[in-house]
Design a protein around this motif. Structure first.
Motif, PDB file in Angstrom:
ATOM      1  N   UNK A  99       0.939  -1.065   0.074  1.00 45.94           N
ATOM      2  CA  UNK A  99       0.112   0.090  -0.069  1.00 45.94           C
ATOM      3  C   UNK A  99       0.912   1.135  -0.157  1.00 45.94           C
ATOM      4  N   UNK A 100       0.311   2.429  -0.419  1.00 47.56           N
ATOM      5  CA  UNK A 100       1.146   3.474  -0.659  1.00 47.56           C
ATOM      6  C   UNK A 100       0.518   4.622  -0.283  1.00 47.56           C
ATOM      7  N   UNK A 139       7.958   6.635  -4.733  1.00 49.58           N
ATOM      8  CA  UNK A 139       9.288   6.911  -3.763  1.00 49.58           C
ATOM      9  C   UNK A 139       9.190   6.273  -2.394  1.00 49.58           C
ATOM     10  N   UNK A 140      10.241   5.876  -2.003  1.00 56.37           N
ATOM     11  CA  UNK A 140      10.096   5.373  -0.441  1.00 56.37           C
ATOM     12  C   UNK A 140      10.612   6.470   0.448  1.00 56.37           C
ATOM     13  N   UNK A 141      10.247   6.684   1.556  1.00 57.62           N
ATOM     14  CA  UNK A 141      10.619   7.808   2.804  1.00 57.62           C
ATOM     15  C   UNK A 141      11.801   6.981   3.212  1.00 57.62           C
ATOM     16  N   UNK A 177       9.404   6.236   7.839  1.00 58.41           N
ATOM     17  CA  UNK A 177      10.851   5.742   7.077  1.00 58.41           C
ATOM     18  C   UNK A 177      10.086   4.486   6.435  1.00 58.41           C
ATOM     19  N   UNK A 178      10.412   4.335   5.188  1.00 57.44           N
ATOM     20  CA  UNK A 178      10.011   2.781   4.681  1.00 57.44           C
ATOM     21  C   UNK A 178       8.685   2.815   4.001  1.00 57.44           C
ATOM     22  N   UNK A 179       7.992   3.947   3.994  1.00 58.58           N
ATOM     23  CA  UNK A 179       6.703   3.883   3.344  1.00 58.58           C
ATOM     24  C   UNK A 179       6.769   4.449   1.988  1.00 58.58           C
ATOM     25  N   UNK A 180       5.957   3.720   1.093  1.00 53.82           N
ATOM     26  CA  UNK A 180       6.111   4.394  -0.438  1.00 53.82           C
ATOM     27  C   UNK A 180       5.040   5.430  -0.768  1.00 53.82           C
TER      28      UNK A 180
END
Ligand code: HEM
Length: 412
Positions: free
Chosen positions: A53-54, A303-305, A318-321
């Motif tokens: 999920x994003x 993009x990923x945080x 951190x690590x969420x798209x």
């Protein structure tokens, strides 16, 4: 300065159920109505057919932040189960799979070839390719399919010439791009097509190593073999981006621009008539059409945080798209007055159709040139251009990366 009320930072623990995404458009080139309710909320949680999920950003300001802030990483997406519409995971190696400093190094190999001044030198060549295609259409007489007979071969011929793909292999580039963009090929088909295509790529590399030419393949081979600036894997990755990104986007936009100009738009000015009467308006019209037409069905690269980051008042961990919708950002009333109208001479048109920041489209000047020449030449050579079939018979593509028509039957 935003006029939206500040909502403070929301913690991600209070998240709602994800929306099913993309909002597939089945017909026409309007922005999907499901974007409207998102306008007043900073980020929405979405679920794509494949991957995690994003977060979805739709506001102009937030979209520009995600695209330009180094805390949002493209390279990380290659290592993750990134949200996507097709099965195929994104390959590493190219520009859109890297962050600085690797991205800066790769882009420096090509950036000089794509400056506004360098690209402007191609204007005559683009005009000659366009005229050759139009000669054939005019000779055969109406009706014609403006997509297949013009919108496809113009950018395809040009990018293949610039890269140095032999003429007999242009068809292979097309079939590979079709597979990449369909999003529905089975893993077996994908694997077979990829093996076929990259075997051809190796053949071109071998030929260019034996016999250098004045083209982008030779430039990339030199950067790899002589200067050691890029690896062989990166070379192939960049080449793939140049070939697929170098024509599919422009082909679709040429078709979409003409569809928009030819389809009846009640209550709007006669856009085609205005361009015919004022061809000097074409460069500005291209920018406005780029803004207006939702080319990508919301399918920009995630993009990923890299760290906990506040975006539009929401805490992205951190690590969420995060995915952005350029189409929605291009209609944000905070950034564009009267956003749902086509206004050719719109002042300060800050659309994000070519992205924003370090990954801003490398081919933007080339695409602009092709789109300008396409409008100029077709309008000049095909007086009375109009649809050859009733609107109800037009076939819109559905569930593909790019919105648009299968064919654009025209007469003149
Ligand atoms: C109307 C036509 C085009 C549109 C709308 C378009 C759109 C875009 C967008 C939105 C990006 C940024 C992607 C992101 O940040 O996630 C991009 C990047 C890119 N585009 Fe285009 N493009 C077009 C034409 C072209 C052409 C003709 C070329 C051929 C050279 C090209 C090559 C590239 C490359 C290599 C990148 C990656 C740049 C980087 O990561 O540094 N594009 N394009």
């Amino acid at each position: 300065m935003s006029h939206r009320p500040s909502q403070g930072t929301t913690d991600t623990a209070q998240r709602p159920e994800p929306l099913s995404y993309p909002f597939w458009t089945t017909e026409g080139l309007d922005l999907h109505p499901d974007y409207r309710p998102l306008r007043d909320q900073p980020l929405a949680k979405v679920r794509l057919p494949f991957g995690e999920d994003a977060w979805l950003a739709t506001r102009h300001e937030d979209v520009r932040t995600v695209l330009s802030d180094p805390r949002f990483s493209l390279a990380e997406a290659v290592r993750r189960d990134q949200p996507r519409i097709g099965r195929m995971p994104r390959a590493g190696g190219g520009l859109i799979a890297t962050d600085a400093p690797d991205h800066t190094r790769l882009r420096s190999v090509l950036s000089k070839e794509f400056t506004a001044r360098r690209i402007e030198r191609l204007r005559d060549r683009v005009g000659r390719i366009a005229d050759g295609l139009l000669d054939r259409m005019v000779q055969a007489g109406p009706p014609a399919d403006l997509s297949e007979d013009f919108a496809f071969p113009l950018p395809m011929t040009l990018i293949c010439e610039l890269v140095g793909v032999p003429r007999e292999d242009h068809g292979r580039v097309r079939s590979w791009a079709d597979i990449v963009c369909s999003g529905s090929a089975s893993p077996e088909v994908l694997q077979k097509e990829a093996a076929d295509f990259f075997a051809r790529v190796n053949g071109w590399l071998h030929a260019h190593r034996q016999e250098p030419a004045d083209d982008l393949l030779t430039l990339l081979v030199r950067a790899c073999d002589e200067d050691g600036v890029i690896s062989e894997e990166e070379l192939v990755g960049v080449l793939n981006e140049l070939l697929v990104g170098g024509f599919v986007t422009t082909t679709n936009q040429i078709g979409n621009f003409f569809s928009l100009l030819l389809l009846p738009r009640p209550d709007e000015e006669d856009l085609l008539g205005r361009l015919r009467a004022e061809p000097a308006l074409i460069p500005k019209a291209v920018e406005e059409l780029l803004r207006f037409v939702p080319l990508l069905n919301g399918l920009t690269l995630p993009r990923y945080a890299l760290e906990d980051t506040e975006l539009g008042g929401v805490l992205v961990r951190a690590g969420e798209p995060v995915i952005v919708s350029q189409a929605a950002a291009n209609r944000d009333p905070e950034a564009f007055s009267d956003p749902d109208r086509v206004v050719f001479d719109r002042p300060g048109n800050a659309h994000v159709s070519f992205g924003y920041g370090t990954h801003y489209c490398l081919g933007a000047h080339l695409a602009r040139l092709e789109l300008q020449v396409a409008l100029e030449r077709v309008l000049a050579r095909m007086p009375g251009l109009r649809l050859a079939v009733p609107v109800a018979e037009l076939r819109w593509r559905s569930k593909q990366f790019f919105s648009g028509l299968h064919e654009l039957p025209v007469t003149w």
